[in-house]
Write an enzyme that holds these catalytic residues in place. Sequence first.
Site, PDB file in Angstrom:
ATOM      1  CE1 TYR A 107      -3.708   2.402   0.405  1.00  0.00           C
ATOM      2  CE2 TYR A 107      -2.937   3.281   2.286  1.00  0.00           C
ATOM      3  CZ  TYR A 107      -3.632   3.938   1.747  1.00  0.00           C
ATOM      4  OH  TYR A 107      -4.231   4.257   1.403  1.00  0.00           O
ATOM      5  CD1 TRP A 136      -6.161  -8.813  16.255  1.00  0.00           C
ATOM      6  CD2 TRP A 136      -4.100  -8.013  14.954  1.00  0.00           C
ATOM      7  NE1 TRP A 136      -6.278 -10.019  15.573  1.00  0.00           N
ATOM      8  CE2 TRP A 136      -5.631  -9.638  14.476  1.00  0.00           C
ATOM      9  CE3 TRP A 136      -3.730  -8.022  13.660  1.00  0.00           C
ATOM     10  CZ2 TRP A 136      -5.521  -9.592  13.032  1.00  0.00           C
ATOM     11  CZ3 TRP A 136      -4.007  -8.358  12.583  1.00  0.00           C
ATOM     12  CH2 TRP A 136      -4.938  -9.619  12.039  1.00  0.00           C
TER      13      TRP A 136
END
Length: 312
Positions: free
Chosen positions: A134, A200
């Site tokens: 990205y 996470w």
Amino acid sequence: MPERILLTGGTGFFGRRIAEVLRARGHQVVTPGRPDFNLMDPASTTRTLEQVRPDTVVHSAAHYGGLGICVAEPVQIFQRNVIMGVNLLDAAAKVGTKKFLTIGSACAYAGAVNGDMKESDFWSGPLHPSVESYGFTKKVMEVGMRAYQRGCGMMGQMPIVTNLYGEHDVFGEYRSHVAAALIKKFADAVIEKKKQVVCWGTGAPVREFIYSGDAAEGVARLLESGYTDPLNLGTGIGTTIKELSEIVARLTRFDGEIVWDTSKPDGVMRKVLDVSKMESVLNWKPPTSLEAGLEKTIKWYMANKAEADARN
């Protein structure tokens, strides 16, 4: 002076805020979309630009998401974003567009920058592997804008935007950025009366967050300036993911335990922009604090939860 602006991604999370701010400043904003305007198709892109004949193009559309989608879809992220950007640059030049602004990302910075990231660091080294596909598409666009400025006289601008959050974000776990993902996790836990939320990584990475309405104002200010070098757009304030999760837990009224799944990746350990040049060039600082912006976002999410959860 008011301009005729073609805005891609104008109904998306960030694009709709950019459209609101630009219209409030007197600009005529056109936000074409699919199926008539398909950025993956050069003919469709050129046809739309020929119909609109914009003074300025603002490119906000992107195939994007948080760390999960960056790891899972590197090919799609690279291919779609490069093709869309190149098609749009070429079509804009063909119809005589004077100015082209593309939304950049802090993901385009080198993964090993020490301290806050300055614009002079933009080409200082390889990107972090977790966001390379990205982030590098933003570098492609910077080079592309320079090429079209030299070859066609079309002025290019790129705000390098830090982590966005706000109303109308994508809250589904697969595509969401970290702030939206945490808001959904904790809101769901409260509704389902869970005593534990699993997040996470370690919680140690430091990130910077800017409210989408503030970022849109920064984009409008840059557009109306004559500044053409890449420009950081953020708050300059670092917050650990652990601190962010604790703020979200408090604002959603979650009173259980937060557990960290250290088998999941952290990504870059620190990603904070140096915004001193932004403050000088734009004569402006983002006014919304992280807590105030999160409170607005959570209020909107809870009022629109079913619809927001369906947008994965």
